[in-house]
Design an enzyme around this catalytic site. Structure first.
Site, PDB file in Angstrom:
ATOM      1  N   LEU A   1      11.591  -8.563   3.245  1.00 58.87           N
ATOM      2  CA  LEU A   1      12.651  -9.404   3.817  1.00 58.87           C
ATOM      3  C   LEU A   1      12.531  -9.581   5.326  1.00 58.87           C
ATOM      4  O   LEU A   1      13.405 -10.179   5.947  1.00 58.87           O
ATOM      5  CB  LEU A   1      14.027  -8.796   3.494  1.00 58.87           C
ATOM      6  CG  LEU A   1      14.413  -8.788   2.017  1.00 58.87           C
ATOM      7  CD1 LEU A   1      15.698  -8.011   1.810  1.00 58.87           C
ATOM      8  CD2 LEU A   1      14.579 -10.217   1.491  1.00 58.87           C
ATOM      9  N   ARG A   2      11.451  -9.047   5.912  1.00 56.52           N
ATOM     10  CA  ARG A   2      11.300  -9.182   7.362  1.00 56.52           C
ATOM     11  C   ARG A   2      11.206 -10.643   7.779  1.00 56.52           C
ATOM     12  O   ARG A   2      11.719 -11.033   8.820  1.00 56.52           O
ATOM     13  CB  ARG A   2      10.049  -8.434   7.851  1.00 56.52           C
ATOM     14  CG  ARG A   2      10.254  -6.945   7.979  1.00 56.52           C
ATOM     15  CD  ARG A   2       9.223  -6.322   8.919  1.00 56.52           C
ATOM     16  NE  ARG A   2       9.352  -4.872   8.888  1.00 56.52           N
ATOM     17  CZ  ARG A   2       8.563  -4.059   8.217  1.00 56.52           C
ATOM     18  NH1 ARG A   2       7.577  -4.557   7.499  1.00 56.52           N
ATOM     19  NH2 ARG A   2       8.741  -2.761   8.246  1.00 56.52           N
ATOM     20  N   GLY A   3      10.549 -11.467   6.966  1.00 53.43           N
ATOM     21  CA  GLY A   3      10.413 -12.890   7.287  1.00 53.43           C
ATOM     22  C   GLY A   3      11.767 -13.585   7.397  1.00 53.43           C
ATOM     23  O   GLY A   3      12.006 -14.361   8.325  1.00 53.43           O
TER      24      GLY A   3
ATOM     25  N   ASP B   1       2.209  -7.003  10.041  1.00 54.34           N
ATOM     26  CA  ASP B   1       3.556  -7.236   9.529  1.00 54.34           C
ATOM     27  C   ASP B   1       4.633  -6.733  10.492  1.00 54.34           C
ATOM     28  O   ASP B   1       5.782  -7.158  10.419  1.00 54.34           O
ATOM     29  CB  ASP B   1       3.718  -6.550   8.162  1.00 54.34           C
ATOM     30  CG  ASP B   1       5.012  -6.944   7.471  1.00 54.34           C
ATOM     31  OD1 ASP B   1       5.234  -8.156   7.294  1.00 54.34           O
ATOM     32  OD2 ASP B   1       5.804  -6.051   7.123  1.00 54.34           O
ATOM     33  N   ARG B   2       4.267  -5.803  11.401  1.00 53.76           N
ATOM     34  CA  ARG B   2       5.241  -5.256  12.362  1.00 53.76           C
ATOM     35  C   ARG B   2       5.546  -6.241  13.480  1.00 53.76           C
ATOM     36  O   ARG B   2       6.547  -6.082  14.180  1.00 53.76           O
ATOM     37  CB  ARG B   2       4.711  -3.952  12.973  1.00 53.76           C
ATOM     38  CG  ARG B   2       4.577  -2.829  11.982  1.00 53.76           C
ATOM     39  CD  ARG B   2       5.905  -2.362  11.467  1.00 53.76           C
ATOM     40  NE  ARG B   2       5.751  -1.370  10.392  1.00 53.76           N
ATOM     41  CZ  ARG B   2       6.724  -0.952   9.637  1.00 53.76           C
ATOM     42  NH1 ARG B   2       7.932  -1.421   9.801  1.00 53.76           N
ATOM     43  NH2 ARG B   2       6.505  -0.063   8.684  1.00 53.76           N
TER      44      ARG B   2
END
Length: 417
Positions: free
Chosen positions: A355-357, A274-275
Site C-alpha cells: 500500500l506504499r504506492g 521500494d523504500r
C-alpha cells in the site's frame, strides 16, 4: 517573541514567573497566551502542558551579532550552485521540492544518464531547506514537541520536568560516501572516552546526524550490501539500534532518503528501491539552445561563484518563501474520497505490491496542491505525481519495451476518464 526563538544563544530564562501575552508558532500552528514558571509550556492533546521549554532571551544587538556570524560562516563555505539556476530537469526538481514540503513522502530516487546534473541539483537544495526547532546540544536533532523524535537523554529530561533550550537550525543534509564503514554510519563506542575515562559511551554516526534531515547517497546502486541493510532497517522503523562492544542503544533516525545513480552501472535492490517514495527519471537535454545555456551558466558560476549566486538571490528567496508557506499550509489541504478511490484503483489494476504506492501518491498530490497554494487536490495534481510515485513499484517484465512511467500514465487516464 519570534526573534527570541530564532536566536541560537543558550542563555536561559530566569526562574521567576513570567507572562506571555501572545505567542504564535507558525510552523506548528500552535498559539498560546498563559503564565508559566521558568519556561514555555507546550499544550498537549488534552490541553495540558506536556513539558517546559526554556527559551533563550537575548538582546537585539547580540542577536544581530549572531546573525552576522552565521552569514560570515555561510560565506566561508564552499559555494553551492543555486537551485533556481538549474536549467530543465523539471521532474527531478519537483520531486525534491515535494519531499522538502512533506518529508513523510519518503524521499526520492533519481536515475539517469551520467553528467545530467543529478548530484548538482540535490546539493543545491541545501539553500532552500527551511529551519526547524531542535533541542540545543543534542546530537540527534531532537524535536522538543514530538516525543517520537527525541533522543533518550532528552526524553529523560522531559520526564524529570527539566527545562529544554530550543534553537532554530536549518534542516541538515548528510552525504553518505560509498566508502563509509558501518561503524561510521550506525555509530560505535567512543574510543576517546573509553581510554581517558574508562567508561562505555556511544559515539553517534551519520544516521544520528541525518535525523529529521536529508540523507543523500550518490551512486546508491553501487552501495555495499551491509550498508544497504543498515539503511533499510532505519528507513523501515525510523530508529537505529546499535548492539556492539557491550553497548545497546536506540536513537531516532527519521530522514528523507535521496539517492542518485546511473542504471547502466547496475540495478538497485528491490527492497531498497521500494523504500524511496518517488522515482525521478532524468534524461540528457537534446535541445541545442538549452545545452548552450547550461554550458554558459556553468562557466559563469566557475568564473565567479559569489556574483553568480547573487544574481539568483531574489529567485532563491522567492522559492524559499513558497516552500515555507506550503509547509505551513499542508495540513489544511484536502483530497476528495472519490479521488482516493481512483488512486487506489490505479494501483490495484497495475498490480502494485503493498500500500506504499497509495499512501505516497496521496501525500505527494497534497504537497503539490500546497505548493500551488490550493486547499483541494485536483485530478491534474494526481496526474503530475502518480508516475513518479508508482513507476518503480511495478513488476519488471523483461519483454516489455515501454517505459513504466508511461504505463502508469495510460492507466491513470483510463481510470480517471
Amino acid at each position: 517573541m519570534a526573534t527570541i526563538l530564532g536566536t541560537s544563544s543558550s542563555a536561559i530564562l530566569a526562574s521567576k514567573p513570567f507572562s506571555v501575552p501572545s505567542l504564535s508558532l507558525t510552523s506548528s500552528g500552535l498559539s498560546f497566551g498563559r503564565k508559566y514558571y521558568g519556561g514555555t509550556g507546550l499544550v498537549g492533546k488534552k490541553g495540558r502542558p506536556q513539558f517546559h521549554v526554556a527559551v533563550a532571551s537575548v538582546a537585539t544587538d547580540i542577536g544581530s551579532v549572531g546573525e552576522a556570524q552565521k552569514a560570515a560562516a555561510k560565506e566561508s563555505q564552499r559555494p553551492v550552485y543555486p537551485f533556481a539556476a538549474i536549467v530543465g530537469q523539471d521532474e527531478m526538481k519537483l520531486c525534491l521540492l515535494l519531499n522538502v514540503i512533506d518529508p513523510k513522502i519518503g524521499g526520492v530516487m533519481i536515475m539517469g544518464d551520467r553528467g545530467t546534473g543529478k548530484s548538482t541539483t540535490v546539493r543545491s537544495l541545501v539553500d532552500l531547506l527551511p529551519e526547524i526547532k531542535v533541542v540545543s546540544g543534542d546530537p540527534y536533532n531532537s524535536d522538543p514537541e514530538d516525543p517520537e523524535s527525541m533522543g533518550i537523554e532528552v526524553r529523560e529530561s522531559v520526564v524529570k520536568g527539566e527545562d529544554l533550550t530550543v534553537v532554530l537550525t536549518k534542516i541538515n543534509m548528510v552525504d553518505l560516501p560509498l566508502g563509509a564503514t558501518e561503524d561510521r554510519v550506525c555509530g560505535t563506542i567512543d574510543i576517546e572516552k573509553a581510554l581517558t575515562e574508562g567508561v562505555k559511551a556511544f559515539e553517534p554516526g551519520l544516521l544520528a546526524k541525518a535525523n529529521r534531515g536529508i540523507l543523500y547517497v550518490d551512486e546508491v546502486n553501487l552501495l555495499d550490501d551491509h550498508l544497504v541493510d543498515a539503511l533499510l532497517d532505519s528507513a523501515a522503523s525510523g530508529w537505529n539500534t546499535v548492539e556492539r562492544e557491550g553497548i545497546s542503544i536506540s536513537h531516532p533516525a527519521r530522514f528523507i532518503l535521496i539517492g542518485s545513480g546511473n542504471p547502466e552501472e547496475g540495478e538497485l535492490r528491490p527492497q531498497l528501491l521500494d523504500r524511496f517514495g518517488m522515482h525521478a527519471q532524468v534524461g540528457t537535454v537534446r535541445d541545442a539552445e538549452l545545452r548552450v545555456k547550461i554550458v554558459e551558466e556553468r562557466a559563469r558560476f566557475d568564473k565567479n561563484p559569489k556574483e553568480f549566486r547573487k544574481s539568483y538571490m531574489a529567485e532563491q528567496e522567492k522559492l524559499q518563501q513558497q516552500i515555507s508557506s506550503a509547509r505551513s499550509f499542508l495540513s489544511s489541504v484536502q483530497i476528495d474520497h472519490d479521488l482516493k478511490v481512483k488512486i487506489s484503483k490505479v494501483c490495484s489494476e497495475l498490480n502494485v505490491d503493498g500500500l506504499r504506492g497509495d499512501i505516497v501518491t496521496n501525500r505527494a498530490a497534497k504537497a503539490l496542491a500546497a505548493l500551488k497554494g490550493r486547499e483541494h487536490v485536483t485530478a491534474e495534481d494526481i496526474a503530475t505525481v502518480i508516475p513518479n510515485c508508482l513507476r518503480h513499484r511495478l513488476r519488471k517484465d523483461p519483454l516489455e519495451s515501454i517505459d513504466s512511467g508511461l504505463l502508469v500514465s495510460e492507466k491513470f487516464y483510463e481510470v480517471f476518464s
